[in-house]
Design an enzyme around this catalytic site. Structure first.
Site, PDB file in Angstrom:
ATOM      1  N   HIS A   1       0.855  -1.196   0.000  1.00 23.28           N
ATOM      2  CA  HIS A   1       0.000   0.000   0.000  1.00 23.28           C
ATOM      3  C   HIS A   1       0.890   1.245   0.000  1.00 23.28           C
ATOM      4  O   HIS A   1       1.944   1.266   0.647  1.00 23.28           O
ATOM      5  CB  HIS A   1      -0.930   0.000   1.218  1.00 23.28           C
ATOM      6  CG  HIS A   1      -1.977   1.070   1.110  1.00 23.28           C
ATOM      7  ND1 HIS A   1      -1.715   2.383   1.429  1.00 23.28           N
ATOM      8  CD2 HIS A   1      -3.251   1.032   0.682  1.00 23.28           C
ATOM      9  CE1 HIS A   1      -2.811   3.104   1.201  1.00 23.28           C
ATOM     10  NE2 HIS A   1      -3.753   2.308   0.746  1.00 23.28           N
TER      11      HIS A   1
ATOM     12  N   GLU B   1       0.750   3.934   1.496  1.00 25.79           N
ATOM     13  CA  GLU B   1       1.062   4.532   2.796  1.00 25.79           C
ATOM     14  C   GLU B   1       2.219   3.787   3.471  1.00 25.79           C
ATOM     15  O   GLU B   1       2.967   4.358   4.259  1.00 25.79           O
ATOM     16  CB  GLU B   1      -0.196   4.566   3.681  1.00 25.79           C
ATOM     17  CG  GLU B   1      -1.127   5.690   3.226  1.00 25.79           C
ATOM     18  CD  GLU B   1      -2.589   5.478   3.532  1.00 25.79           C
ATOM     19  OE1 GLU B   1      -2.927   4.624   4.375  1.00 25.79           O
ATOM     20  OE2 GLU B   1      -3.419   6.173   2.907  1.00 25.79           O
TER      21      GLU B   1
ATOM     22  N   GLY C   1      -7.267   9.442  -0.739  1.00 20.87           N
ATOM     23  CA  GLY C   1      -7.644  10.325   0.360  1.00 20.87           C
ATOM     24  C   GLY C   1      -7.709  11.790  -0.016  1.00 20.87           C
ATOM     25  O   GLY C   1      -7.768  12.660   0.853  1.00 20.87           O
TER      26      GLY C   1
ATOM     27  N   SER D   1     -10.107   7.564  -3.635  1.00 26.63           N
ATOM     28  CA  SER D   1     -11.276   8.447  -3.533  1.00 26.63           C
ATOM     29  C   SER D   1     -12.546   7.855  -4.150  1.00 26.63           C
ATOM     30  O   SER D   1     -13.387   8.592  -4.664  1.00 26.63           O
ATOM     31  CB  SER D   1     -10.971   9.825  -4.130  1.00 26.63           C
ATOM     32  OG  SER D   1      -9.940  10.451  -3.386  1.00 26.63           O
TER      33      SER D   1
HETATM   34  P1  PGA Z   1      -9.306   6.425  -0.208  1.00 25.37           P
HETATM   35  O1  PGA Z   1      -8.152   5.338   0.125  1.00 25.37           O
HETATM   36  O2  PGA Z   1     -10.500   5.646  -0.730  1.00 25.37           O
HETATM   37  O3  PGA Z   1      -9.582   7.101   1.103  1.00 25.37           O
HETATM   38  O4  PGA Z   1      -8.759   7.336  -1.240  1.00 25.37           O
HETATM   39  C1  PGA Z   1      -7.936   4.244  -0.704  1.00 25.37           C
HETATM   40  C2  PGA Z   1      -6.774   3.435  -0.170  1.00 25.37           C
HETATM   41  O5  PGA Z   1      -5.857   4.003   0.420  1.00 25.37           O
HETATM   42  O6  PGA Z   1      -6.739   2.206  -0.321  1.00 25.37           O
END
Ligand code: PGA
Length: 295
Positions: A129, A131, A208, A248
């Site tokens: 991911h 992040e 996000g 998103s």
């Molecule tokens: P989001 O995150 O839908 O809040 O953009 C998606 C993700 O990080 O898997």
């Protein structure tokens, strides 16, 4: 022809005959579900608490057949989500982890192995991911995690995606190819069963941010991901490995994103935190051919 190819060919033909006959064993009970259904996944990240589980699961329990649903809570909530799904009569809704360690065990304080995650009910794990990549995870660690997940009997969802700057400078496809090859390259000789692998295309600039990629960008990237998988494995597998979009996604844009021909599912962050909004997203996905089987 080497022995392995003959065996694979026989299995493939047998499966296709069974599929034609509508036989339920056409897709053996692989942990990843039925690849002809869309896969809609909720990535809760570091959110939610035990008290919220009953209301959340009550919403999900109302969803219909033909869509594989996956909930990725913080790992400490895995047993709670599983128990709640069982109570609601929906053990078919899968739960999974957001990450795992690449070693099977050992002196890795604070980490969780694939087998520990399986013990508490995980059937899937995310790897790579953005992040986690932003927190320093390398391509090689993603590769090792992918193998660790498969070795532990989990289905694995590999996340790939370009940064805003990479898209601006025309590097999107180079980045996607290099992330895919780094993670999957050494599975080329022994590819995982298609239901046990999914790839989520998540442009980092769309995560996000409320900035969802355009339908054209999504389709182009998803088709590219599938082509790289076909180069690595073969088209039969590439067609059956689900490619998801994430970034998103919400109840208002889910149906449009799912209309991209190469998109077989969604990885949802923010909009999956409310059970109601995640249910609406699941309901926006066109059910797969097994919808008539019921649950
Ligand atoms: P989001 O995150 O839908 O809040 O953009 C998606 C993700 O990080 O898997």
């Amino acid at each position: 022809m080497p022995e392995l190819d003959v065996k694979e060919l026989v299995e493939l033909v047998a499966r296709q005959v069974l599929e034609r006959l509508g036989h339920p064993s056409a897709q053996p009970g692989a942990p990843g579900g039925d690849t002809r259904n869309p896969l809609i996944a909720a990535n809760w990240k570091m959110n939610a608490s035990k008290d919220e589980l009953p209301a959340y699961v009550a919403e999900l329990a109302a969803t219909g057949p033909g869509v594989d649903v996956l909930v990725l809570p913080p790992s400490v909530l895995l047993p709670g989500v599983r128990a709640e799904l069982a109570r609601a009569g929906r053990p078919d809704i899968a739960v999974g982890a957001q990450d795992l360690h690449w070693e099977a065990q050992g002196a890795h304080t604070g980490e969780l192995s694939g087998s520990l995650l399986r013990e508490v009910g995980a059937r899937w794990t995310l790897v790579g991911h953005s992040e986690r990549r932003a927190a320093g995870e390398t391509d090689d660690q993603v590769r090792r995690k992918l193998h660790a997940g498969l070795d532990a009997g989990l289905a694995v969802m590999l996340c790939v995606g370009e940064l805003a700057q990479e898209r601006r400078t025309g590097a999107t496809f180079r980045v996607l190819r290099s992330q895919l090859l780094a993670a999957l390259g050494d599975t080329a000789l022994q590819p995982p069963d298609p239901p046990r692998l999914a790839v989520a295309y998540e442009p980092v600039w769309a995560i996000g941010t409320g900035l969802v990629a355009t339908l054209e960008q999504i389709q182009e990237a998803a088709a590219f991901v599938r082509r790289v998988i076909a180069e690595l494995y073969d088209w039969n597998r590439a067609r059956r490995i689900r490619v998801l979009y994430g970034g998103s996604v919400n109840a208002s844009n889910a149906a449009e994103v799912m209309s991209a021909p190469d998109v077989n599912g969604l990885l949802v962050g923010g909009a999956s935190l409310s059970g109601r909004s995640f249910r609406e997203i699941v309901e926006a996905a066109p059910p797969g051919p097994h919808s008539e089987v019921g649950r």
